[in-house]
Design a protein around this motif. Structure first.
Motif, PDB file in Angstrom:
ATOM      1  N   ALA A   1      -1.431 -11.617  -6.118  1.00 18.45           N
ATOM      2  CA  ALA A   1      -1.044 -10.339  -6.473  1.00 18.45           C
ATOM      3  C   ALA A   1      -2.324  -9.405  -6.326  1.00 18.45           C
ATOM      4  O   ALA A   1      -3.479  -9.882  -6.368  1.00 18.45           O
ATOM      5  CB  ALA A   1      -1.125 -10.589  -8.359  1.00 18.45           C
ATOM      6  N   GLY A   2      -2.046  -8.186  -6.047  1.00 13.73           N
ATOM      7  CA  GLY A   2      -3.120  -7.331  -6.022  1.00 13.73           C
ATOM      8  C   GLY A   2      -3.435  -7.239  -4.508  1.00 13.73           C
ATOM      9  O   GLY A   2      -4.315  -6.208  -4.133  1.00 13.73           O
ATOM     10  N   THR A   3      -2.832  -7.909  -3.588  1.00 15.06           N
ATOM     11  CA  THR A   3      -3.043  -7.842  -2.209  1.00 15.06           C
ATOM     12  C   THR A   3      -2.719  -6.398  -1.657  1.00 15.06           C
ATOM     13  O   THR A   3      -1.475  -6.041  -1.995  1.00 15.06           O
ATOM     14  CB  THR A   3      -2.241  -9.016  -1.129  1.00 15.06           C
ATOM     15  OG1 THR A   3      -2.512 -10.236  -1.694  1.00 15.06           O
ATOM     16  CG2 THR A   3      -2.122  -8.550   0.090  1.00 15.06           C
ATOM     17  N   GLY A   4      -3.349  -5.880  -0.972  1.00 15.57           N
ATOM     18  CA  GLY A   4      -3.041  -4.379  -0.562  1.00 15.57           C
ATOM     19  C   GLY A   4      -2.186  -4.090   0.612  1.00 15.57           C
ATOM     20  O   GLY A   4      -2.074  -5.253   1.487  1.00 15.57           O
ATOM     21  N   THR A   5      -1.752  -2.940   1.124  1.00 14.21           N
ATOM     22  CA  THR A   5      -0.900  -3.025   2.235  1.00 14.21           C
ATOM     23  C   THR A   5      -1.792  -3.409   3.585  1.00 14.21           C
ATOM     24  O   THR A   5      -1.130  -3.945   4.238  1.00 14.21           O
ATOM     25  CB  THR A   5      -0.801  -1.416   2.301  1.00 14.21           C
ATOM     26  OG1 THR A   5      -0.053  -0.874   1.126  1.00 14.21           O
ATOM     27  CG2 THR A   5       0.280  -1.145   3.518  1.00 14.21           C
ATOM     28  N   SER A   6      -2.942  -3.092   3.823  1.00 10.09           N
ATOM     29  CA  SER A   6      -3.761  -3.288   4.841  1.00 10.09           C
ATOM     30  C   SER A   6      -3.664  -4.495   5.134  1.00 10.09           C
ATOM     31  O   SER A   6      -3.342  -5.429   6.303  1.00 10.09           O
ATOM     32  CB  SER A   6      -5.153  -2.910   4.744  1.00 10.09           C
ATOM     33  OG  SER A   6      -5.962  -2.906   6.220  1.00 10.09           O
TER      34      SER A   6
ATOM     35  N   ALA B   1       7.237  -6.099  -2.985  1.00 11.77           N
ATOM     36  CA  ALA B   1       6.089  -6.678  -2.710  1.00 11.77           C
ATOM     37  C   ALA B   1       4.703  -6.403  -3.655  1.00 11.77           C
ATOM     38  O   ALA B   1       3.504  -6.846  -3.467  1.00 11.77           O
ATOM     39  CB  ALA B   1       5.538  -6.246  -1.241  1.00 11.77           C
ATOM     40  N   GLY B   2       5.180  -5.526  -4.714  1.00 10.11           N
ATOM     41  CA  GLY B   2       3.936  -5.199  -5.631  1.00 10.11           C
ATOM     42  C   GLY B   2       3.664  -3.650  -5.540  1.00 10.11           C
ATOM     43  O   GLY B   2       3.981  -2.917  -4.680  1.00 10.11           O
ATOM     44  N   PRO B   3       3.260  -3.223  -6.611  1.00  7.74           N
ATOM     45  CA  PRO B   3       2.782  -2.039  -6.964  1.00  7.74           C
ATOM     46  C   PRO B   3       1.758  -1.489  -5.978  1.00  7.74           C
ATOM     47  O   PRO B   3       1.393  -0.201  -5.752  1.00  7.74           O
ATOM     48  CB  PRO B   3       2.307  -1.631  -8.408  1.00  7.74           C
ATOM     49  CG  PRO B   3       1.928  -3.160  -8.819  1.00  7.74           C
ATOM     50  CD  PRO B   3       2.749  -4.175  -8.068  1.00  7.74           C
ATOM     51  N   ASP B   4       0.919  -2.352  -5.473  1.00  2.19           N
ATOM     52  CA  ASP B   4      -0.342  -2.196  -4.503  1.00  2.19           C
ATOM     53  C   ASP B   4      -0.150  -2.027  -3.078  1.00  2.19           C
ATOM     54  O   ASP B   4      -0.741  -1.855  -2.128  1.00  2.19           O
ATOM     55  CB  ASP B   4      -1.398  -3.083  -4.796  1.00  2.19           C
ATOM     56  CG  ASP B   4      -1.917  -3.125  -5.891  1.00  2.19           C
ATOM     57  OD1 ASP B   4      -2.222  -2.215  -6.610  1.00  2.19           O
ATOM     58  OD2 ASP B   4      -1.861  -4.010  -6.791  1.00  2.19           O
ATOM     59  N   VAL B   5       1.227  -2.006  -2.733  1.00  2.00           N
ATOM     60  CA  VAL B   5       1.731  -2.274  -1.196  1.00  2.00           C
ATOM     61  C   VAL B   5       2.621  -1.141  -0.821  1.00  2.00           C
ATOM     62  O   VAL B   5       3.783  -0.746  -1.669  1.00  2.00           O
ATOM     63  CB  VAL B   5       2.407  -3.396  -0.902  1.00  2.00           C
ATOM     64  CG1 VAL B   5       3.159  -3.565   0.274  1.00  2.00           C
ATOM     65  CG2 VAL B   5       1.552  -4.675  -1.183  1.00  2.00           C
TER      66      VAL B   5
END
Length: 288
Positions: free
Chosen positions: A78-83, A107-111
């Motif tokens: 969790a927290g994995t970013g788009t890049s 895929a989560g709020p950070d993506v």
């Protein structure tokens, strides 16, 4: 009030046709393995540990095993970013041992989910989530349909629902469900109306629908009194408590055909994902 003068709708069970499609897919995978020595492979990518998403991925991986498809799971924290996610999807796209890629969403709020989807090579987009796949599907060109809309079309065919010239109303406009479903219906010569959260007087439009597809994600939004008598009702919603976007009891009294939730659209979605994975492997090996 419901119309008690007509019988309840016939159920559009998705379990039996999904099983038959999976059996055909397993046979195709076995034939491919016999001819080439290659086992079709689906990579599943999951960001975080959302319980529902974990369950969905586990179910899809189990279905892969049943169909003779190899499953490669790529869990990301969790927290994995788009890049980082784009890099992972790019690596899988470049791996010749992987034939299909499924990014479990959300895929989560950070993506940036659209950017992530676009990192999937079109040849491996067996979930039908890229803009390339949407364009190919819309123009009737080779490609992969979004799995839930593709499953819905197979279910309509299974129950011999005539679409040409009929009014199909799609409630919902998501990029991977409502929009592609409407394009597939249009491609079969239905007259399509899209409805959404800003549609004025939704019930009046629903009552004109020969075929109604509910894909808005609001539990039991649509009730029996909103339906045209004899309509075909496809409920693609799945909400807490195992309820769809349609109030099943009242809708069943008015419709001619209706999908249950669960057991209607869901099994067909997974079966199409598996079938498209084997088809992708065949194409990548120059056999499709």
């Amino acid at each position: 009030m419901t119309d008690r003068s007509r019988p309840s709708a016939r159920l559009m069970d998705g379990t039996a046709p999904a099983r038959r499609l999976t059996e055909a897919t397993a046979a195709a995978a076995a034939d491919l393995r016999l001819r080439t020595g290659v086992t079709p492979c689906l990579a599943t990518v999951l960001v975080g540990e959302d319980p529902a998403s974990v369950t969905y991925v586990r179910m899809k991986r189990a279905r892969c095993e049943q169909a003779g498809i190899r499953s490669r799971h790529v869990p990301l924290p969790a927290g994995t970013g788009t890049s980082r996610l784009v890099d992972v999807l790019g690596e899988l796209s470049a791996d010749p041992a992987v034939h299909g890629i499924l990014l479990q969403h959300p895929a989560g709020p950070d993506v940036d989910e659209r950017a992530a989807f676009e990192a999937i090579a079109p040849a491996k987009d067996v979930d039908g989530v890229t803009t390339h796949s949407f364009a190919a599907m819309s123009f009737g060109l080779p490609g992969f349909a979004s799995c839930t809309p593709g499953g819905i079309m197979r279910l309509l065919d299974e129950y011999q629902v005539e679409l040409a010239g009929r009014h199909a109303v799609v409630v919902g406009r998501s990029a991977i469900l409502g929009k592609p479903a409407g394009m597939l219906l249009l491609g079969r010569d239905a007259t399509v109306t899209y409805c959404h959260s800003r549609t004025a007087d939704l019930p009046s439009i629903l009552r004109e629908a020969d075929v109604l597809l509910a894909a808005v994600g609001r539990p039991e939004l649509i009730r029996g009194e909103d339906l045209k008598p004899g309509a075909v009702v496809i409920d693609a919603g799945y909400n807490p408590g195992n309820v769809g976007d349609v109030h099943f009891a009242s809708a069943r009294e008015r419709a001619a055909l209706i999908t249950p939730v669960p057991g209607g659209v869901g099994p067909m979605t997974i079966a199409v994902l598996l079938a498209q994975t084997v088809e992708a492997a065949e194409r990548q090996l120059g056999l499709g």
